[in-house]
Design a protein around this motif. Structure first.
Motif, PDB file in Angstrom:
ATOM      1  N   ILE A 126       0.838  -1.201   0.000  1.00  0.00           N
ATOM      2  CA  ILE A 126       0.000   0.000   0.000  1.00  0.00           C
ATOM      3  C   ILE A 126       0.876   1.255   0.000  1.00  0.00           C
ATOM      4  O   ILE A 126       0.641   2.200  -0.772  1.00  0.00           O
ATOM      5  CB  ILE A 126      -0.935   0.000   1.218  1.00  0.00           C
ATOM      6  CG1 ILE A 126      -1.929  -1.163   1.141  1.00  0.00           C
ATOM      7  CG2 ILE A 126      -1.680   1.325   1.340  1.00  0.00           C
ATOM      8  CD1 ILE A 126      -2.731  -1.371   2.407  1.00  0.00           C
ATOM      9  N   SER A 127       1.885   1.260   0.855  1.00  0.00           N
ATOM     10  CA  SER A 127       2.767   2.425   0.969  1.00  0.00           C
ATOM     11  C   SER A 127       3.545   2.655  -0.319  1.00  0.00           C
ATOM     12  O   SER A 127       3.734   3.802  -0.753  1.00  0.00           O
ATOM     13  CB  SER A 127       3.746   2.228   2.132  1.00  0.00           C
ATOM     14  OG  SER A 127       3.058   2.019   3.343  1.00  0.00           O
ATOM     15  N   ARG A 128       3.990   1.571  -0.952  1.00  0.00           N
ATOM     16  CA  ARG A 128       4.764   1.689  -2.177  1.00  0.00           C
ATOM     17  C   ARG A 128       3.944   2.332  -3.297  1.00  0.00           C
ATOM     18  O   ARG A 128       4.414   3.195  -4.033  1.00  0.00           O
ATOM     19  CB  ARG A 128       5.246   0.293  -2.599  1.00  0.00           C
ATOM     20  CG  ARG A 128       6.246   0.299  -3.744  1.00  0.00           C
ATOM     21  CD  ARG A 128       5.609  -0.172  -5.022  1.00  0.00           C
ATOM     22  NE  ARG A 128       6.581  -0.157  -6.104  1.00  0.00           N
ATOM     23  CZ  ARG A 128       6.830   0.921  -6.850  1.00  0.00           C
ATOM     24  NH1 ARG A 128       6.196   2.052  -6.610  1.00  0.00           N
ATOM     25  NH2 ARG A 128       7.716   0.885  -7.834  1.00  0.00           N
ATOM     26  N   LEU A 129       2.665   1.917  -3.415  1.00  0.00           N
ATOM     27  CA  LEU A 129       1.802   2.479  -4.440  1.00  0.00           C
ATOM     28  C   LEU A 129       1.462   3.934  -4.143  1.00  0.00           C
ATOM     29  O   LEU A 129       1.388   4.768  -5.059  1.00  0.00           O
ATOM     30  CB  LEU A 129       0.527   1.645  -4.562  1.00  0.00           C
ATOM     31  CG  LEU A 129       0.730   0.265  -5.188  1.00  0.00           C
ATOM     32  CD1 LEU A 129      -0.505  -0.607  -4.981  1.00  0.00           C
ATOM     33  CD2 LEU A 129       1.041   0.381  -6.670  1.00  0.00           C
ATOM     34  N   GLY A 151      12.190   1.377  -5.475  1.00  0.00           N
ATOM     35  CA  GLY A 151      11.760   0.128  -4.873  1.00  0.00           C
ATOM     36  C   GLY A 151      11.206  -0.796  -5.940  1.00  0.00           C
ATOM     37  O   GLY A 151      10.900  -0.379  -7.060  1.00  0.00           O
ATOM     38  N   THR A 152      11.086  -2.056  -5.610  1.00  0.00           N
ATOM     39  CA  THR A 152      10.583  -3.017  -6.599  1.00  0.00           C
ATOM     40  C   THR A 152       9.092  -2.797  -6.836  1.00  0.00           C
ATOM     41  O   THR A 152       8.345  -2.517  -5.897  1.00  0.00           O
ATOM     42  CB  THR A 152      10.814  -4.461  -6.120  1.00  0.00           C
ATOM     43  OG1 THR A 152      10.243  -4.609  -4.808  1.00  0.00           O
ATOM     44  CG2 THR A 152      12.290  -4.789  -6.065  1.00  0.00           C
ATOM     45  N   PRO A 153       8.626  -2.901  -8.078  1.00  0.00           N
ATOM     46  CA  PRO A 153       7.186  -2.762  -8.356  1.00  0.00           C
ATOM     47  C   PRO A 153       6.392  -3.847  -7.639  1.00  0.00           C
ATOM     48  O   PRO A 153       6.858  -4.976  -7.492  1.00  0.00           O
ATOM     49  CB  PRO A 153       7.104  -2.922  -9.874  1.00  0.00           C
ATOM     50  CG  PRO A 153       8.495  -2.671 -10.378  1.00  0.00           C
ATOM     51  CD  PRO A 153       9.421  -3.130  -9.293  1.00  0.00           C
ATOM     52  N   ILE A 154       5.182  -3.522  -7.223  1.00  0.00           N
ATOM     53  CA  ILE A 154       4.376  -4.478  -6.459  1.00  0.00           C
ATOM     54  C   ILE A 154       4.046  -5.751  -7.234  1.00  0.00           C
ATOM     55  O   ILE A 154       3.915  -6.822  -6.622  1.00  0.00           O
ATOM     56  CB  ILE A 154       3.105  -3.790  -5.905  1.00  0.00           C
ATOM     57  CG1 ILE A 154       2.415  -4.702  -4.866  1.00  0.00           C
ATOM     58  CG2 ILE A 154       2.167  -3.398  -7.015  1.00  0.00           C
ATOM     59  CD1 ILE A 154       1.298  -4.008  -4.106  1.00  0.00           C
ATOM     60  N   PRO A 155       3.948  -5.729  -8.591  1.00  0.00           N
ATOM     61  CA  PRO A 155       3.677  -6.998  -9.283  1.00  0.00           C
ATOM     62  C   PRO A 155       4.788  -8.038  -9.149  1.00  0.00           C
ATOM     63  O   PRO A 155       4.567  -9.200  -9.493  1.00  0.00           O
ATOM     64  CB  PRO A 155       3.502  -6.570 -10.751  1.00  0.00           C
ATOM     65  CG  PRO A 155       3.032  -5.155 -10.671  1.00  0.00           C
ATOM     66  CD  PRO A 155       3.801  -4.589  -9.523  1.00  0.00           C
ATOM     67  N   THR A 156       5.962  -7.646  -8.637  1.00  0.00           N
ATOM     68  CA  THR A 156       7.026  -8.637  -8.424  1.00  0.00           C
ATOM     69  C   THR A 156       6.611  -9.673  -7.376  1.00  0.00           C
ATOM     70  O   THR A 156       7.246 -10.729  -7.271  1.00  0.00           O
ATOM     71  CB  THR A 156       8.333  -7.972  -7.973  1.00  0.00           C
ATOM     72  OG1 THR A 156       8.089  -7.164  -6.798  1.00  0.00           O
ATOM     73  CG2 THR A 156       8.897  -7.069  -9.075  1.00  0.00           C
ATOM     74  N   ALA A 204      11.794  -4.587   0.057  1.00  0.00           N
ATOM     75  CA  ALA A 204      12.331  -4.146  -1.234  1.00  0.00           C
ATOM     76  C   ALA A 204      11.370  -3.176  -1.919  1.00  0.00           C
ATOM     77  O   ALA A 204      11.809  -2.245  -2.611  1.00  0.00           O
ATOM     78  CB  ALA A 204      12.593  -5.350  -2.131  1.00  0.00           C
ATOM     79  N   MET A 205      10.072  -3.366  -1.713  1.00  0.00           N
ATOM     80  CA  MET A 205       9.098  -2.467  -2.344  1.00  0.00           C
ATOM     81  C   MET A 205       9.187  -1.049  -1.805  1.00  0.00           C
ATOM     82  O   MET A 205       8.976  -0.082  -2.537  1.00  0.00           O
ATOM     83  CB  MET A 205       7.674  -3.017  -2.151  1.00  0.00           C
ATOM     84  CG  MET A 205       7.333  -4.177  -3.069  1.00  0.00           C
ATOM     85  SD  MET A 205       5.580  -4.565  -3.088  1.00  0.00           S
ATOM     86  CE  MET A 205       5.371  -5.386  -1.508  1.00  0.00           C
ATOM     87  N   ILE A 206       9.497  -0.892  -0.518  1.00  0.00           N
ATOM     88  CA  ILE A 206       9.531   0.452   0.063  1.00  0.00           C
ATOM     89  C   ILE A 206      10.939   1.018   0.119  1.00  0.00           C
ATOM     90  O   ILE A 206      11.157   2.097   0.664  1.00  0.00           O
ATOM     91  CB  ILE A 206       8.908   0.454   1.475  1.00  0.00           C
ATOM     92  CG1 ILE A 206       9.674  -0.477   2.419  1.00  0.00           C
ATOM     93  CG2 ILE A 206       7.434   0.070   1.408  1.00  0.00           C
ATOM     94  CD1 ILE A 206       9.208  -0.391   3.866  1.00  0.00           C
ATOM     95  N   SER A 207      11.902   0.300  -0.456  1.00  0.00           N
ATOM     96  CA  SER A 207      13.287   0.771  -0.453  1.00  0.00           C
ATOM     97  C   SER A 207      13.413   2.076  -1.234  1.00  0.00           C
ATOM     98  O   SER A 207      12.811   2.246  -2.298  1.00  0.00           O
ATOM     99  CB  SER A 207      14.195  -0.297  -1.068  1.00  0.00           C
ATOM    100  OG  SER A 207      15.495   0.225  -1.275  1.00  0.00           O
ATOM    101  N   LYS A 208      14.203   2.989  -0.715  1.00  0.00           N
ATOM    102  CA  LYS A 208      14.470   4.255  -1.400  1.00  0.00           C
ATOM    103  C   LYS A 208      15.699   4.142  -2.299  1.00  0.00           C
ATOM    104  O   LYS A 208      15.829   4.874  -3.287  1.00  0.00           O
ATOM    105  CB  LYS A 208      14.692   5.361  -0.353  1.00  0.00           C
ATOM    106  CG  LYS A 208      14.980   6.734  -0.918  1.00  0.00           C
ATOM    107  CD  LYS A 208      13.759   7.350  -1.555  1.00  0.00           C
ATOM    108  CE  LYS A 208      14.042   8.785  -1.999  1.00  0.00           C
ATOM    109  NZ  LYS A 208      12.899   9.384  -2.721  1.00  0.00           N
ATOM    110  N   THR A 209      16.587   3.213  -1.976  1.00  0.00           N
ATOM    111  CA  THR A 209      17.849   3.110  -2.713  1.00  0.00           C
ATOM    112  C   THR A 209      17.740   2.232  -3.954  1.00  0.00           C
ATOM    113  O   THR A 209      18.503   2.409  -4.906  1.00  0.00           O
ATOM    114  CB  THR A 209      18.949   2.551  -1.801  1.00  0.00           C
ATOM    115  OG1 THR A 209      18.532   1.297  -1.253  1.00  0.00           O
ATOM    116  CG2 THR A 209      19.223   3.523  -0.652  1.00  0.00           C
ATOM    117  N   LEU A 210      16.794   1.278  -3.964  1.00  0.00           N
ATOM    118  CA  LEU A 210      16.612   0.430  -5.137  1.00  0.00           C
ATOM    119  C   LEU A 210      15.931   1.216  -6.241  1.00  0.00           C
ATOM    120  O   LEU A 210      14.841   1.770  -6.045  1.00  0.00           O
ATOM    121  CB  LEU A 210      15.762  -0.795  -4.790  1.00  0.00           C
ATOM    122  CG  LEU A 210      16.474  -1.988  -4.147  1.00  0.00           C
ATOM    123  CD1 LEU A 210      15.450  -3.058  -3.783  1.00  0.00           C
ATOM    124  CD2 LEU A 210      17.542  -2.557  -5.047  1.00  0.00           C
TER     125      LEU A 210
END
Length: 215
Positions: A126-129, A151-156, A204-210
């Motif tokens: 949710i936060s990533r989107l 961050g990695t896209p949620i479909p991953t 990984a989805m909420i990562s700022k560095t990826l």
């Protein structure tokens, strides 16, 4: 006698259906697929019949395909609606956030620590989107296309579902040691190590560095 202000006179009812374009119906198909996967997982818990799990697994790639198609259709037809971005995020939360978590619970990750990790995973999705919606304009190039994902896209999360499908095929599911990866007894609670993949995926989805290039 009172008269309406010019603003009220010109305000019109927002017609949701009339604003829909073809891409929006494809996005809804994504949400329907994810919802169907969740309901199939619930039916498996109610009946114990693995065919419902396989139906849920089959619906997940369908959600992924529809998620990939909606944007392409909007660009192909040069038509999008004001609801498009929000519809896409809401559908993705269902299909790639809640559905993978529900499937993990259905196949046996039901301990207190398991559930805590699954809730963390959904919260990360949710936060990533939400972050993507806020920063999309900042990350886009001159054409309006986003150059990369933070961050990695949620479909991953579809990769997690693939692992669950393999575990089901091997008969390595269930709330105990038979689960793929076994179970750790930690005093009064237990943890299935397999759920740690959800911890890694959510982080990984909420990562700022990826930074993942968007093609």
């Amino acid at each position: 006698m009172t008269t309406e202000s010019p603003e009220k006179q010109t305000r019109r009812h927002f017609s949701m259906i009339r604003t829909f374009v073809l891409a929006d119906f494809v996005t809804l198909g994504n949400g329907f697929s994810g919802s169907g996967a969740i309901l199939s997982a619930m039916q498996y818990l109610a009946t114990g019949e693995t065919r419902w799990l396989w139906l849920a697994f089959a619906l997940m790639p369908m959600a992924f395909v529809l998620d990939a198609l909606d944007g392409r259709i909007a660009r192909w037809r040069f038509r999008s609606s004001p609801l498009g971005a929000d519809l896409d995020s809401l559908a993705d939360v269902i299909s790639f956030g809640m559905a993978p978590a529900a499937l993990a619970f259905a196949v046996g990750m039901r301990g207190a620590l398991d559930v805590a990790v699954l809730l963390y995973f959904v919260a990360c999705g949710i936060s990533r989107l939400a972050r993507f919606n806020v920063t999309a304009a900042e990350l886009s190039d001159g054409t309006g296309k986003v150059r990369y994902f933070e961050g990695t896209p949620i479909p991953t999360s579809l990769a997690l579902v693939a692992v669950l499908a393999v575990a089901t095929w091997q008969g390595r599911i269930g709330p105990g040691a038979q689960m793929l990866g076994g179970v750790w007894d930690l005093g009064a609670v237990s943890l299935h190590p397999l759920v740690l993949l959800y911890l890694v995926s959510g982080s990984a989805m909420i990562s700022k560095t990826l930074r993942i290039p968007k093609f």
